[in-house]
Enzyme design. Structure first.
Site, short mmCIF file in Angstrom:
data_model
loop_
_atom_site.label_atom_id
_atom_site.label_comp_id
_atom_site.label_asym_id
_atom_site.label_seq_id
_atom_site.Cartn_x
_atom_site.Cartn_y
_atom_site.Cartn_z
N ALA A 126 -39.63 -38.52 -41.24
CA ALA A 126 -38.41 -40.05 -40.10
C ALA A 126 -37.07 -39.97 -40.54
CB ALA A 126 -39.37 -41.26 -40.67
N ASN A 130 -37.05 -26.16 -38.42
CA ASN A 130 -36.36 -25.23 -38.57
C ASN A 130 -36.75 -24.32 -40.24
OD1 ASN A 130 -34.49 -24.68 -36.38
ND2 ASN A 130 -33.07 -25.87 -37.66
N HIS A 178 -33.78 -19.81 -31.67
CA HIS A 178 -32.68 -20.76 -31.86
C HIS A 178 -32.26 -20.34 -33.27
CE1 HIS A 178 -31.32 -24.46 -31.72
NE2 HIS A 178 -31.85 -24.79 -32.85
N1 APR Z 1 -44.16 -34.88 -44.36
C1 APR Z 1 -43.68 -35.87 -43.73
N2 APR Z 1 -41.82 -36.05 -44.33
C2 APR Z 1 -41.72 -35.12 -44.81
C3 APR Z 1 -42.44 -34.23 -45.86
C4 APR Z 1 -43.38 -34.30 -45.53
N3 APR Z 1 -44.56 -33.28 -46.15
N4 APR Z 1 -41.42 -33.03 -46.26
C5 APR Z 1 -40.57 -33.61 -45.76
N5 APR Z 1 -40.87 -35.14 -44.88
C6 APR Z 1 -39.26 -35.48 -44.55
C7 APR Z 1 -38.33 -36.36 -45.52
O1 APR Z 1 -38.64 -37.06 -46.39
C8 APR Z 1 -37.19 -36.46 -45.13
O2 APR Z 1 -37.14 -38.09 -44.62
O3 APR Z 1 -38.63 -35.20 -43.61
C9 APR Z 1 -37.11 -36.09 -43.21
C10 APR Z 1 -36.20 -34.93 -42.71
O4 APR Z 1 -35.48 -35.78 -42.74
P1 APR Z 1 -33.55 -35.24 -43.14
O5 APR Z 1 -33.80 -34.39 -44.28
O6 APR Z 1 -32.48 -36.42 -42.94
O7 APR Z 1 -32.99 -34.11 -42.27
P2 APR Z 1 -33.12 -33.78 -40.15
O8 APR Z 1 -31.88 -33.72 -40.24
O9 APR Z 1 -34.22 -35.09 -39.87
O10 APR Z 1 -34.17 -32.23 -40.01
C11 APR Z 1 -35.86 -32.12 -40.28
O11 APR Z 1 -35.28 -30.68 -38.65
O12 APR Z 1 -32.78 -29.60 -37.60
C12 APR Z 1 -34.45 -29.83 -38.03
O13 APR Z 1 -33.07 -27.90 -39.12
C13 APR Z 1 -33.59 -29.67 -39.26
O14 APR Z 1 -34.89 -28.72 -40.82
C14 APR Z 1 -34.70 -30.18 -40.33
C15 APR Z 1 -35.82 -30.64 -40.16
#
Ligand code: APR
Length: 307
Positions: free
Chosen positions: A10, A120, A175
């Site tokens: 989220a 990614n 990608h």
């Molecule tokens: N289970 C659930 N959520 C998780 C877990 C897990 N095991 N590990 C990490 N998270 C959550 C984090 O707490 C964080 O809120 O995943 C979320 C990732 O959000 P952001 O850090 O804001 O990253 P975001 O920009 O959403 O990108 C996520 O998508 O586009 C790709 O390269 C990007 O790999 C990256 C992913």
């Protein structure tokens, strides 16, 4: 019965996906994250926005995968985003553990779900999700092509001062920076881009498209792009739930198409209620085919590392 879509992760892309999806009013939504309180807070905030725009969508935030039970679609965005100077491939090992867990947990509660992957490096994570869930290949789709094509469309619109609605661009391949913008097939109101732009300008747009994600990472400094990746997912979700048979570029599992086997790769696919209904095979020039093969090598290397 209303459709149900669960978004794992989220963070920026997950929450923004929920936002775009709520506007489309195609399903109820569940946001899951490991951070306590955060998905609940974002869900409540979004829920409170919906009376203003008149959309009836139930939005739930949770730290528990049980909340995702019975989802029609599971979207995986959990994982680390890039930092300036990093390539998407640098995220491979850290994100593999997160995506594997998300896939294994969600398939238990939603055995019939279609999976859309955003984390990614996208093509490798899609492969991992297919293996971890054990579902048929047509039920796993990686989001990348709509985003990369939209970036190219935006750059062409900026260059020509023409409505984005008139601009159709197609970016295939993995990608990563070796993605393959198809300049022959891309057009402005039916006129090929190659007939409108000089070779220099076209090359500059192709180059900026390939590095489009990195450009945003270096500007943001913390995190990567989220509006455009998220709206691309929303388009895929709507096409699936409405069984639109929409053709978009996306990462699909190839079994001989484009001469490639055993990897997820960006190709034109037709999306409907089953997920990937068909991989469309364009007639490509030798140069385009060679560029695709080069891009596929990078994806295959990532998948080999996962194995
Ligand atoms: N289970 C659930 N959520 C998780 C877990 C897990 N095991 N590990 C990490 N998270 C959550 C984090 O707490 C964080 O809120 O995943 C979320 C990732 O959000 P952001 O850090 O804001 O990253 P975001 O920009 O959403 O990108 C996520 O998508 O586009 C790709 O390269 C990007 O790999 C990256 C992913």
């Amino acid at each position: 019965m209303k459709n149900k879509v669960s978004i794992i992760g989220a963070g920026m892309t997950g929450a923004t996906t929920a936002h775009w999806l709520a506007e489309r009013e195609v399903s109820d939504l569940v946001l899951v994250d490991v951070v306590e309180g955060m998905p609940q807070g974002k869900a409540l905030d979004l829920q409170q926005a919906l009376p203003v725009i008149g959309k009836d969508v139930k939005v739930i935030g949770s730290n528990d995968y049980a909340s995702t039970a019975g989802s029609d679609i599971v979207i995986i965005t959990a994982g680390l985003p890039r930092k300036p100077g990093m390539s998407r491939d640098d995220l491979l090992y850290a994100n593999a553990e997160i995506v594997r867990k998300a896939a294994e947990e969600t398939i238990r509660y939603s055995p019939d779900a279609i999976f859309i992957i955003l984390t990614n490096p996208l093509d490798a994570m899609s492969y991992l999700a297919m293996k971890a869930t054990g579902v048929a290949a047509h039920r796993v789709i990686g989001q990348a092509g709509i985003l990369d094509s939209a970036r190219m469309r935006a750059f062409v619109a900026m260059e020509l001062g023409v409505s984005v609605e008139n601009i159709h661009c197609y970016v295939l391949g993995g990608h990563g920076d070796e993605m393959v913008p198809l300049t022959r097939a891309s057009n402005v109101a039916g006129v090929p881009l190659e007939d409108i732009l000089t070779a220099d300008r076209l090359e500059a747009i192709v180059d900026r498209t390939r590095k489009g994600g990195g450009e945003i990472v270096s500007l943001l400094k913390t995190g990567s792009a989220y509006y455009a990746p998220a709206v691309a997912i929303a388009q895929m979700v709507e096409a699936i739930l409405k069984d639109k048979h929409l053709i978009v570029p996306a990462s699909a599992y190839l079994q001989g198409e484009y001469g490639l086997t055993g990897l997820f790769f960006g190709v034109p696919v037709q999306l409907g209620r089953k997920g990937v209904e068909k991989v469309i095979e364009y007639k490509l020039s030798e140069a385009e085919m060679a560029a695709l093969q080069k891009s596929a090598q990078g994806v295959a290397e990532n998948i080999a590392k996962l194995k």
